[in-house]
Design an enzyme around this catalytic site. Structure first.
Site, PDB file in Angstrom:
ATOM      1  N   HIS D  96       5.989  -3.476  -0.190  1.00  0.00           N
ATOM      2  CA  HIS D  96       7.342  -2.927  -0.174  1.00  0.00           C
ATOM      3  C   HIS D  96       7.572  -2.230  -1.511  1.00  0.00           C
ATOM      4  O   HIS D  96       7.331  -2.812  -2.563  1.00  0.00           O
ATOM      5  CB  HIS D  96       8.362  -4.043   0.011  1.00  0.00           C
ATOM      6  CG  HIS D  96       9.770  -3.600  -0.176  1.00  0.00           C
ATOM      7  ND1 HIS D  96      10.284  -2.474   0.431  1.00  0.00           N
ATOM      8  CD2 HIS D  96      10.795  -4.112  -0.907  1.00  0.00           C
ATOM      9  CE1 HIS D  96      11.549  -2.321   0.089  1.00  0.00           C
ATOM     10  NE2 HIS D  96      11.883  -3.300  -0.729  1.00  0.00           N
ATOM     11  N   HIS D  98      10.112   1.015  -3.626  1.00  0.00           N
ATOM     12  CA  HIS D  98      11.215   1.974  -3.585  1.00  0.00           C
ATOM     13  C   HIS D  98      10.661   3.327  -4.034  1.00  0.00           C
ATOM     14  O   HIS D  98      11.283   4.027  -4.817  1.00  0.00           O
ATOM     15  CB  HIS D  98      12.374   1.510  -4.475  1.00  0.00           C
ATOM     16  CG  HIS D  98      13.136   0.344  -3.927  1.00  0.00           C
ATOM     17  ND1 HIS D  98      14.384  -0.004  -4.372  1.00  0.00           N
ATOM     18  CD2 HIS D  98      12.847  -0.537  -2.933  1.00  0.00           C
ATOM     19  CE1 HIS D  98      14.818  -1.067  -3.705  1.00  0.00           C
ATOM     20  NE2 HIS D  98      13.906  -1.414  -2.833  1.00  0.00           N
ATOM     21  N   ASP D 121      -3.560  11.929  10.067  1.00  0.00           N
ATOM     22  CA  ASP D 121      -4.789  11.201   9.729  1.00  0.00           C
ATOM     23  C   ASP D 121      -4.524   9.716   9.544  1.00  0.00           C
ATOM     24  O   ASP D 121      -5.436   8.898   9.645  1.00  0.00           O
ATOM     25  CB  ASP D 121      -5.396  11.747   8.421  1.00  0.00           C
ATOM     26  CG  ASP D 121      -6.224  13.012   8.639  1.00  0.00           C
ATOM     27  OD1 ASP D 121      -6.701  13.227   9.768  1.00  0.00           O
ATOM     28  OD2 ASP D 121      -6.398  13.787   7.679  1.00  0.00           O
ATOM     29  N   HIS D 172      17.705   1.690   2.194  1.00  0.00           N
ATOM     30  CA  HIS D 172      16.926   0.754   1.397  1.00  0.00           C
ATOM     31  C   HIS D 172      15.591   1.397   0.975  1.00  0.00           C
ATOM     32  O   HIS D 172      15.521   1.978  -0.112  1.00  0.00           O
ATOM     33  CB  HIS D 172      16.706  -0.528   2.209  1.00  0.00           C
ATOM     34  CG  HIS D 172      16.066  -1.641   1.452  1.00  0.00           C
ATOM     35  ND1 HIS D 172      16.096  -2.937   1.865  1.00  0.00           N
ATOM     36  CD2 HIS D 172      15.354  -1.634   0.295  1.00  0.00           C
ATOM     37  CE1 HIS D 172      15.449  -3.698   0.989  1.00  0.00           C
ATOM     38  NE2 HIS D 172      14.997  -2.926   0.033  1.00  0.00           N
ATOM     39  N   TYR D 230     -15.098   9.943  11.117  1.00  0.00           N
ATOM     40  CA  TYR D 230     -14.802  10.256   9.721  1.00  0.00           C
ATOM     41  C   TYR D 230     -15.343   9.129   8.842  1.00  0.00           C
ATOM     42  O   TYR D 230     -15.313   7.972   9.224  1.00  0.00           O
ATOM     43  CB  TYR D 230     -13.293  10.381   9.535  1.00  0.00           C
ATOM     44  CG  TYR D 230     -12.853  10.706   8.125  1.00  0.00           C
ATOM     45  CD1 TYR D 230     -12.685  12.019   7.706  1.00  0.00           C
ATOM     46  CD2 TYR D 230     -12.604   9.676   7.208  1.00  0.00           C
ATOM     47  CE1 TYR D 230     -12.269  12.314   6.407  1.00  0.00           C
ATOM     48  CE2 TYR D 230     -12.197   9.964   5.914  1.00  0.00           C
ATOM     49  CZ  TYR D 230     -12.031  11.285   5.519  1.00  0.00           C
ATOM     50  OH  TYR D 230     -11.625  11.579   4.246  1.00  0.00           O
TER      51      TYR D 230
END
Lengths: 236, 236, 236, 236
Positions: D96, D98, D121, D172, D230
């Site tokens: 998480h 910001h 991708d 958020h 790939y």
């Protein structure tokens, strides 16, 4: 020699502005107060950060602004800092920068709305803009009057200097503060980032709305005040 | 061997452009004049900054542009620099970059309005744009004519090269100058930052207005001229 | 062991993309051709730049794409590179990135207009966009067909691969090239910067106009072709 | 002492967020699960990255969130992480941040459309936005309810947590995840870059359209699933 610790902390705050990329050249200044001793220390005017040492900080009386210690001329913004210390006991340190995004909002003459929880974690609502100085205020004691319009903006407590520790002076730039030099610098760093994200959010969606009061309350109050539960209990 | 100090200062100015992030690859150039000796020194054309040494600077006569010292070909923009030195005694150093934001304003063909005190601390009003060169001027002595349109723009003193030490050539980019190489680089750094903030301020508020004349006067004159009170008294 | 020099140069080009900030993670790839030997060398697929060594470059036949040397799988974009080498003798090296600003123009499906002399110094007009691949082309030999639409775009010589050494594939990103790996990387760096400045110029002035043909001619031709007078005469 | 490897990996993921420039100050957090042991490890709350060591990671039971190992208080966002691990077996790590651009899209309340192959991708379609939390959900178990709205958004499998390993919580910021800590950090890095390019593409062309389904399929499926071609065959 006295005020060693205060000068060291204020010097570190000034250097912290450089490290965080908030100042160019000799721009910006940080100060700190020692309320018990009745003094503040501030960066000297127009000195290169690279060569600046803790002992270059200038110590002045909080009462009348007389220099108590130091051989250099204090920052030309000293009267603004002094004015804030004299008006608000809760302020222990002040930083002034021309950081890019916060200054752009100041140049736009717009308060920075609280668009997200990043903002709400640190500021309890929009970052306000002071009124313009009058022509007489500009021509007179300009730096002192800059302090005056900031004090005026916070004088009715909406917001308070504790709940929103930053302000924009229109056409000029931001001032941020806090209980300690480290915290004032941190607030200046967060201010710059929320200024940037608020601009970008409006670029994505011109009708983007500020956070709800409920979410603002939740985020600000989980980090500040009696019910805070963020960070370690032993943390400052 | 002569002109050691001049070449050293000009080399430092060129390297200062790299450090400040104002140039990419081999772009940009800085020069400096020694009025007493009647010469200017300038960066050689298309040389890597990394390998460039003070002795690579090319010294030319300010009178006729003849090379006085140096084995490399001078910057292709040399005739522009020469033209400015010949027209304005106050100019002691010139830097030319394609710095991102200032160049974007030049590409937009718009002067950079004075949106804030950051700008006013260094430039006494908007950064002007020269007129477009005519087709004949482009096809002819292009670099010399680039100097010519800059000289033309400042020829009536509104602004003067002392009060606004920078200009935009439309579709091209900025030239900045100053009394010394260090000061010319500083002006180029500030120019780039005010270009960036003016763009961002208009992104926040498309109707943002330039600074009032009173505030412009206050900020420019507290740092420049007889009544200046910014910085240390012993400062250059 | 053979092709040491080619692999070294191609490896340096790949590392140059990282240094220039044009690639993230394992994105991007650079290749180089040795026309006399009839081979190309290219970055292996999905390998960390940090651990990549010159010997990891994969060498393939320019004729049929068969691996001639190397133990790793070549970049998945190899068929695109191969297609360009096979169609245009003038191309000695190719780089593909998802650099931020050039890719944003590709995602916008817009050619990058020549807004200034920075662009004109390196590209003789707008950076074109290929047509979209058809559904069949995407579902079929996708990477080969990506090469095909690029070749198609340059097949009538307006522009030629020499005069405009870069292209945008819509919804994808830029390919740039040049006579040598060093020059291809340089073109990718300039492309990213002109993409950025063109976006910013239009942010300042939505009606900003491209450079005049006369100024485009002047800038491109003073650095390229018979009448070039930029750089040192001994320079490559 | 146990869970050494898990704590080491989670610590590295947290430091990876700093290196990638995705977090400021003490913001952000990364966690990782050990499904066999029935635990997750997560960053402690409000601790400086600089002084953080692997042993500072807090280990909790995946079943009930009880601390199993560690002396510091876990990240205040722990209940959000826990909720995701409990609902989706495929998630092995969560980060998480910001980060600037992804958070700006979250503040704008807009999903990030898939504008190009860089996005395709890594994410099989737009990055979704959860619904707003209700006032009751904010006032109640806020962090747990943040997990709840994310779970709700992915509960019908459109998209699945495997095909689109990231989400925006409005007002958020972003959460990203993956099978391993290294992959979760990588997804957060890509998310930030695609958020930036989607914003810039719309600045170039406000009518820019998302990628076609055919091209989205091609790019996502050549890197993921049974037909992937790939990278190196020996790669994780």
């Amino acid at each position: 020699m006295a005020f060693e610790e205060l000068k060291e902390q204020v010097w570190q705050a000034n250097m912290g502005l450089v490290e965080a990329g908030l100042v160019l050249l000799t721009w910006g200044n940080a100060s700190g107060a020692d309320r018990d001793a009745g003094v503040m220390a501030i960066k000297p005017s127009g000195v290169d950060y690279e060569n600046m040492r803790p002992d270059d900080m200038v110590v002045l009386s909080l009462k009348d602004g007389e220099v108590v210690e130091g051989t250099l001329r204090p920052s030309s913004d000293t009267p603004t800092h002094l004015s804030l210390y004299q008006s608000f006991e809760a302020i222990g340190s002040i930083v002034h920068t021309h950081s890019t995004y916060a200054t752009s909002w100041a140049q736009a003459g717009r308060e920075i709305p609280c668009m997200g929880t990043t903002h709400a974690d640190n500021f309890y609502g929009a970052i306000p803009v002071t009124r313009d100085l009058t022509e007489a205020e500009i021509r007179g004691e300009y730096e002192k009057n800059t302090g005056r319009v900031i004090v005026e903006r916070f004088s009715n407590g909406e917001p308070s200097v504790e709940s929103v520790p930053a302000v924009l002076v229109p056409g000029h730039g931001p001032f941020a503060w806090g209980p300690s030099p480290m915290k004032a610098v941190e607030n200046a760093i967060v201010l710059e980032e929320v200024a940037r994200m608020a601009l970008l959010a409006h670029s994505v969606n011109p009708n983007a709305q500020p956070l709800s009061q409920t979410l603002l309350d939740k985020h600000f109050l989980r980090k500040h005040g009696a019910g805070a539960y963020y960070g370690q209990t032993t943390k400052q």
